[in-house]
Scaffold this active site. Structure first.
Site, PDB file in Angstrom:
ATOM      1  CG  ASP A   1    -100.282  37.463  66.793  1.00 14.26           C
ATOM      2  OD1 ASP A   1    -101.405  37.633  67.314  1.00 14.26           O
ATOM      3  OD2 ASP A   1    -100.118  37.442  65.562  1.00 14.26           O
TER       4      ASP A   1
ATOM      5  CG  ASN B   1     -96.775  40.072  54.707  1.00 13.25           C
ATOM      6  OD1 ASN B   1     -97.659  39.425  55.269  1.00 13.25           O
ATOM      7  ND2 ASN B   1     -95.798  40.656  55.373  1.00 13.25           N
TER       8      ASN B   1
ATOM      9  CG  HIS C   1     -98.441  38.266  58.344  1.00  9.41           C
ATOM     10  ND1 HIS C   1     -98.055  39.582  58.551  1.00  9.41           N
ATOM     11  CD2 HIS C   1     -99.758  38.234  58.690  1.00  9.41           C
ATOM     12  CE1 HIS C   1     -99.087  40.277  59.009  1.00  9.41           C
ATOM     13  NE2 HIS C   1    -100.126  39.485  59.096  1.00  9.41           N
TER      14      HIS C   1
ATOM     15  CD  GLU D   1     -94.487  40.173  59.073  1.00  5.69           C
ATOM     16  OE1 GLU D   1     -95.180  39.765  58.113  1.00  5.69           O
ATOM     17  OE2 GLU D   1     -94.692  41.281  59.626  1.00  5.69           O
TER      18      GLU D   1
HETATM   19  C1  F6R Z   1    -103.628  38.411  64.302  1.00  9.29           C
HETATM   20  C2  F6R Z   1    -102.643  37.883  63.402  1.00  9.29           C
HETATM   21  C3  F6R Z   1    -102.442  38.370  62.001  1.00  9.29           C
HETATM   22  C4  F6R Z   1    -103.726  38.756  61.280  1.00  9.29           C
HETATM   23  C5  F6R Z   1    -103.417  39.284  59.889  1.00  9.29           C
HETATM   24  C6  F6R Z   1    -104.665  39.810  59.195  1.00  9.29           C
HETATM   25  O1  F6R Z   1    -103.572  37.777  65.558  1.00  9.29           O
HETATM   26  O2  F6R Z   1    -101.949  37.028  63.825  1.00  9.29           O
HETATM   27  O3  F6R Z   1    -101.764  37.396  61.258  1.00  9.29           O
HETATM   28  O4  F6R Z   1    -104.557  37.641  61.182  1.00  9.29           O
HETATM   29  O5  F6R Z   1    -102.478  40.326  59.965  1.00  9.29           O
HETATM   30  O6  F6R Z   1    -105.103  40.929  59.867  1.00  9.29           O
HETATM   31  P1  F6R Z   1    -106.501  41.627  59.536  1.00  9.29           P
HETATM   32  O7  F6R Z   1    -107.551  40.652  59.952  1.00  9.29           O
HETATM   33  O8  F6R Z   1    -106.528  42.876  60.359  1.00  9.29           O
HETATM   34  O9  F6R Z   1    -106.502  41.864  58.068  1.00  9.29           O
END
Ligand code: F6R
Length: 255
Positions: free
Chosen positions: A76, A145, A147, A152
């Site tokens: 992303d 959450n 995702h 989301e």
């Molecule tokens: C990152 C991504 C997100 C993260 C998720 C957890 O490329 O796609 O889904 O993996 O938000 O983020 P952290 O590791 O910062 O807790």
């Protein structure tokens, strides 16, 4: 000693601590690259994979893994942040991994958050993944959450790379990487659930108590779009790697 079990067909490894989890995931990625030096890797940003990338960098320095022929696709990117913006995921990857291993930068792909035609650019990203032969191993983190990537809650099973609106919770969680919450972009480009499920193998890493509920919903809750990570249970080759705090709510289920 790692504890390993299978929950709803998902191989789950609980490591001694977060560093052990990083080493385990780095080991899985390194094995993949050794087995197929031309591997196509799907990569993630965020706080979680940083320790894993650090282990991979050290392994590469010791000559234990060679990334010269690897191709990578990131999950992303924020819309509106150019690759040279310090908070862009492109800049994150260059800094945390690509700039410290021998992968040629032109073999690394991150969605273009500044494309003039976002939809066309998303379609091109899907085509590029296909043309590269598909993703051999996809690394994922998980949001509080539930995702995965920026899919989301409510993201559909058949979603592909597209523009999405971030939830208030995600904006709030990611504000730690910015000077202030209002600098966090409201929109992003993300691979879709279907894009992720096309990967031949998926490795999901979660560490810390804050992820325990999301991990439990993924492994033991209903398979529903309201919890996007649960949709991974439709894939036959997923490995979930956890530290004990992230595993707390599922190790209880094992007892
Ligand atoms: C990152 C991504 C997100 C993260 C998720 C957890 O490329 O796609 O889904 O993996 O938000 O983020 P952290 O590791 O910062 O807790």
């Amino acid at each position: 000693m790692n504890q390993e079990f299978t929950l709803n067909a998902m191989r789950t490894i609980v490591c001694q601590d977060a560093q052990g989890a990083a080493k385990t995931v780095a080991g899985l990625i390194a094995d993949q690259v050794r087995q197929n030096p031309k591997s196509v890797l799907g990569l993630a940003t965020g706080g979680t994979p940083v320790a894993t990338y650090q282990v991979l960098i050290e392994m590469a320095r010791r000559g234990e893994v060679d990334f010269r022929q690897v191709t990578s696709f990131n999950l992303d990117e924020y819309i509106g942040l150019a690759g040279d913006h310090p908070q862009s995921f492109r800049a994150f990857m260059d800094e945390q991994l690509f700039g410290q291993i021998n992968i040629p930068i032109e073999q690394t792909f991150v969605p273009d958050g500044c494309a003039s035609d976002i939809d066309a650019s998303c379609a091109r990203y899907e085509a590029m993944i296909r043309d590269a032969g598909g993703i051999d191993m996809q690394l994922l983190g998980i949001g509080h959450n539930g995702h995965i990537a920026f899919n989301e809650p409510g993201s559909e099973f058949d979603s592909r790379t597209r523009q999405v609106e971030l939830t208030a919770e995600t904006i709030d969680k990611n504000a730690r990487f910015f000077d202030s919450p209002d600098q966090v972009p409201r929109h992003a480009i993300t691979m879709g659930i279907a894009t992720i499920l096309d990967a031949r193998q998926i490795v999901l890493l979660a560490t810390g108590a804050g992820k325990a509920d999301a991990v439990r919903n993924m492994l033991a809750g209903p398979v529903v779009a309201a919890h996007p990570a649960s949709l991974l249970r439709n894939h036959s080759h997923v490995t979930v790697v956890l530290d004990p705090p992230a595993a707390a709510a599922v190790t209880e289920l094992q007892q």
